[in-house]
Design a protein around this motif. Structure first.
Motif, short mmCIF file in Angstrom:
data_model
loop_
_atom_site.label_atom_id
_atom_site.label_comp_id
_atom_site.label_asym_id
_atom_site.label_seq_id
_atom_site.Cartn_x
_atom_site.Cartn_y
_atom_site.Cartn_z
N THR A 36 36.32 31.04 38.82
CA THR A 36 37.28 30.04 39.27
C THR A 36 37.36 28.96 38.18
N ALA A 37 38.36 28.11 38.29
CA ALA A 37 38.48 26.99 37.34
C ALA A 37 37.26 26.08 37.43
N SER A 55 40.26 31.82 35.99
CA SER A 55 41.50 31.25 36.50
C SER A 55 41.66 29.86 35.91
N CYS A 56 42.84 29.56 35.39
CA CYS A 56 43.10 28.26 34.77
C CYS A 56 44.40 27.68 35.32
N HIS A 57 44.49 26.35 35.23
CA HIS A 57 45.68 25.66 35.68
C HIS A 57 46.18 24.64 34.66
N GLU A 61 41.77 23.67 30.40
CA GLU A 61 41.01 24.82 30.91
C GLU A 61 41.22 26.05 30.03
N ALA A 73 42.30 34.97 30.36
CA ALA A 73 42.46 33.97 31.41
C ALA A 73 43.72 34.28 32.19
N LEU A 75 46.73 32.14 34.27
CA LEU A 75 47.27 30.79 34.39
C LEU A 75 48.40 30.78 35.40
#
Length: 138
Positions: A36-37, A55-57, A61, A73, A75
């Motif tokens: 997870t982020a 997981s990136c946002h 990240e 990754a 996004l």
């Protein structure tokens, strides 16, 4: 359940990542782990001998995932998705801004279908990640 998934994956030469802890992934026999982020933010090194994704946002990240030399990754969300109703969609332009200069492959995620692949690639994605759209509708 993990055993059944691993057997199915083996028959189709697929690689499975556990969404969780690297110790659990090793214990269960998974090829890798998906963070997870929050787990990515806490990491100072990648686990040895595993495929590692996150997981990136945000752009930061993505940069952190690249600095840790993760394998890839995800996004998003690029579009609105019922799994994250409160998340503001990035849109493809927002996706492109966050992945510019990324040091690892980044897959577009969130509300996408296979028809979005070319658009995603045009905006810097390595590909698209599908969940609901990967399965035929009933």
């Amino acid at each position: 359940f993990a055993g059944r998934l691993l057997a199915l994956a083996s028959r189709h030469r697929a690689t499975l990542l556990l969404n969780g802890d690297d110790g659990d992934a090793r214990a269960l026999g998974f090829a890798g782990v998906h963070w997870t982020a929050a787990r990515l933010a806490a990491a100072s090194a990648r686990p040895h001998g595993l495929v590692v994704a996150a997981s990136c946002h945000t752009r930061d990240e993505i940069a952190h995932a690249g600095a840790l030399a993760l394998d890839f990754a995800m996004l998003g969300p690029v579009r609105a998705t019922p799994t994250h109703p409160a998340a503001a969609p990035l849109g493809f332009d927002g996706f492109a801004a966050r992945v510019a200069g990324a040091q690892l492959p980044v897959f577009a995620l969130g509300g996408l279908t296979a028809r979005d692949l070319d658009m995603a690639i045009d905006h810097g994605a390595h590909g698209v990640a599908l969940r609901r759209a990967a399965w035929p509708a009933d």
